[in-house]
Design a protein around this motif. Sequence first.
Motif, PDB file in Angstrom:
ATOM      1  N   UNK A  33      -4.625   1.598  -4.669  1.00 41.69           N
ATOM      2  CA  UNK A  33      -4.684   0.242  -5.225  1.00 41.69           C
ATOM      3  C   UNK A  33      -6.146  -0.219  -5.225  1.00 41.69           C
ATOM      4  N   UNK A  34      -6.573  -0.901  -6.297  1.00 39.53           N
ATOM      5  CA  UNK A  34      -7.888  -1.526  -6.267  1.00 39.53           C
ATOM      6  C   UNK A  34      -7.785  -2.838  -5.502  1.00 39.53           C
ATOM      7  N   UNK A  35      -8.948  -3.332  -5.089  1.00 43.59           N
ATOM      8  CA  UNK A  35      -8.985  -4.599  -4.368  1.00 43.59           C
ATOM      9  C   UNK A  35      -8.413  -5.718  -5.236  1.00 43.59           C
TER      10      UNK A  35
ATOM     11  N   UNK B 293      -6.509   3.813   6.649  1.00 40.21           N
ATOM     12  CA  UNK B 293      -6.652   3.309   5.280  1.00 40.21           C
ATOM     13  C   UNK B 293      -8.019   3.734   4.772  1.00 40.21           C
ATOM     14  N   UNK B 294      -8.021   4.570   3.749  1.00 41.63           N
ATOM     15  CA  UNK B 294      -9.262   5.056   3.156  1.00 41.63           C
ATOM     16  C   UNK B 294      -9.634   4.189   1.964  1.00 41.63           C
ATOM     17  N   UNK B 295     -10.948   4.131   1.655  1.00 42.23           N
ATOM     18  CA  UNK B 295     -11.403   3.323   0.518  1.00 42.23           C
ATOM     19  C   UNK B 295     -12.480   4.076  -0.236  1.00 42.23           C
ATOM     20  N   UNK B 296     -12.549   3.834  -1.532  1.00 41.61           N
ATOM     21  CA  UNK B 296     -13.574   4.402  -2.407  1.00 41.61           C
ATOM     22  C   UNK B 296     -14.412   3.274  -2.972  1.00 41.61           C
ATOM     23  N   UNK B 297     -15.737   3.484  -2.971  1.00 41.00           N
ATOM     24  CA  UNK B 297     -16.649   2.462  -3.487  1.00 41.00           C
ATOM     25  C   UNK B 297     -16.671   2.481  -5.009  1.00 41.00           C
TER      26      UNK B 297
ATOM     27  N   UNK C 243       0.818  -1.214   0.000  1.00 42.55           N
ATOM     28  CA  UNK C 243       0.000   0.000   0.000  1.00 42.55           C
ATOM     29  C   UNK C 243       0.853   1.266   0.000  1.00 42.55           C
ATOM     30  N   UNK C 244       2.033   1.197   0.617  1.00 41.66           N
ATOM     31  CA  UNK C 244       2.873   2.385   0.738  1.00 41.66           C
ATOM     32  C   UNK C 244       3.631   2.716  -0.540  1.00 41.66           C
ATOM     33  N   UNK C 245       3.570   1.843  -1.535  1.00 38.32           N
ATOM     34  CA  UNK C 245       4.359   2.068  -2.755  1.00 38.32           C
ATOM     35  C   UNK C 245       3.611   2.852  -3.823  1.00 38.32           C
ATOM     36  N   UNK C 246       2.287   3.008  -3.660  1.00 45.59           N
ATOM     37  CA  UNK C 246       1.494   3.738  -4.661  1.00 45.59           C
ATOM     38  C   UNK C 246       0.415   4.537  -3.964  1.00 45.59           C
ATOM     39  N   UNK C 247      -0.078   5.618  -4.599  1.00 46.81           N
ATOM     40  CA  UNK C 247      -1.147   6.397  -3.960  1.00 46.81           C
ATOM     41  C   UNK C 247      -2.431   5.605  -3.761  1.00 46.81           C
TER      42      UNK C 247
ATOM     43  N   UNK D  92     -12.924   2.111  -7.577  1.00 49.01           N
ATOM     44  CA  UNK D  92     -12.464   2.513  -6.252  1.00 49.01           C
ATOM     45  C   UNK D  92     -11.284   1.681  -5.796  1.00 49.01           C
ATOM     46  N   UNK D  93     -10.711   2.059  -4.664  1.00 53.40           N
ATOM     47  CA  UNK D  93      -9.559   1.328  -4.162  1.00 53.40           C
ATOM     48  C   UNK D  93      -9.201   1.740  -2.761  1.00 53.40           C
ATOM     49  N   UNK D  94      -8.047   1.272  -2.313  1.00 52.26           N
ATOM     50  CA  UNK D  94      -7.545   1.569  -0.977  1.00 52.26           C
ATOM     51  C   UNK D  94      -6.323   2.478  -1.068  1.00 52.26           C
ATOM     52  N   UNK D  95      -6.181   3.343  -0.074  1.00 52.56           N
ATOM     53  CA  UNK D  95      -4.992   4.202   0.001  1.00 52.56           C
ATOM     54  C   UNK D  95      -4.679   4.491   1.464  1.00 52.56           C
ATOM     55  N   UNK D  96      -3.381   4.675   1.736  1.00 55.62           N
ATOM     56  CA  UNK D  96      -2.946   5.000   3.092  1.00 55.62           C
ATOM     57  C   UNK D  96      -3.269   6.452   3.412  1.00 55.62           C
ATOM     58  N   UNK D  97      -3.697   6.697   4.638  1.00 58.06           N
ATOM     59  CA  UNK D  97      -3.970   8.058   5.113  1.00 58.06           C
ATOM     60  C   UNK D  97      -3.479   8.146   6.544  1.00 58.06           C
TER      61      UNK D  97
END
Length: 313
Positions: free
Chosen positions: A21-23, A51-55, A15-19, A59-64
Amino acid sequence: MAGPSDRVLRLLSVLSTRPSWTNRELAERLEVTERTVRRDVARLRELGYGIESDAGPWGGYRLAAGTAMPPLSLDDDEALAVAVALREVALKGTLGSDQAALSALFKLQRLLPRRVADRLGRFADAFVHTPQGTPDPVSSGVLLELASACRYQERLRLAYRDRNDRQSTREVEPYRLVRTSNRWYLVALSAGEWRTFRADRVIEAHRTGSPARIADPPDAARMVADMLTSHYPVYATIYLPMSMGQAQQLIPPGSGVHEAESNGTRVTLGGTDIDALATRLLELATPLTVLAPDELRSALRERLQAQLAALTG
């Protein structure tokens, strides 16, 4: 097959390598099911990672930013970089009287794998620091105990050597460690009085496990500065058009007394004579205003005029 803990740490690393990621991308990268990814993301959130997610299909996951400081996973190069940076901050006194960097450094060193610790040792051996006037080095063990006692407010038992080389044992209530340009000082309550102790004169330091009772503490950096400058025959008061933090990097706490003013900082520092003070101020190589004494202002003006004449002559 990787266990749940290893898999979760690997997910965090990916997760830390990209802004974002999709599931599906995470599942393919980790070679697990999308359901497993969702379960592991939930586990990371429980541990404090934001960890934030977009439906939706895109959508995907990103570190926050999280709400608490979670465990960190560092590779060898990252751990080495953090250790080196923390040591430089501690040695240079960048944070003034804050001993957090020193405490964090010793915690990290205890956890470093042998291969990383060896690299850190080789890195340190490659550099030679010029002497800064400290006659005796402070052992890392002593500094660790002093920093930890200050941070966790525990009473200390010190084996201490005074200026006359007399040794004694005393219990103190530690408050702050202060780094000057060339020494560490412990500010502590001893026998009901606030005292400063040179860290390089501490032979041994042990926490007693009893809580320190600190009431109405002093400004530690100013106390050390007052102690160090009290013996000078002459003093200068200058105004620096910069923040308190910037002024303390230019003139470290312990080398001068700093007072915040509107749009700048007032600093009082001592010297052996006017000529020595003039030299010190010119070496700062920064705009400043001499508030007192008048003799110093005149000495600086004469020096600058002489330098200008030499350049244009």
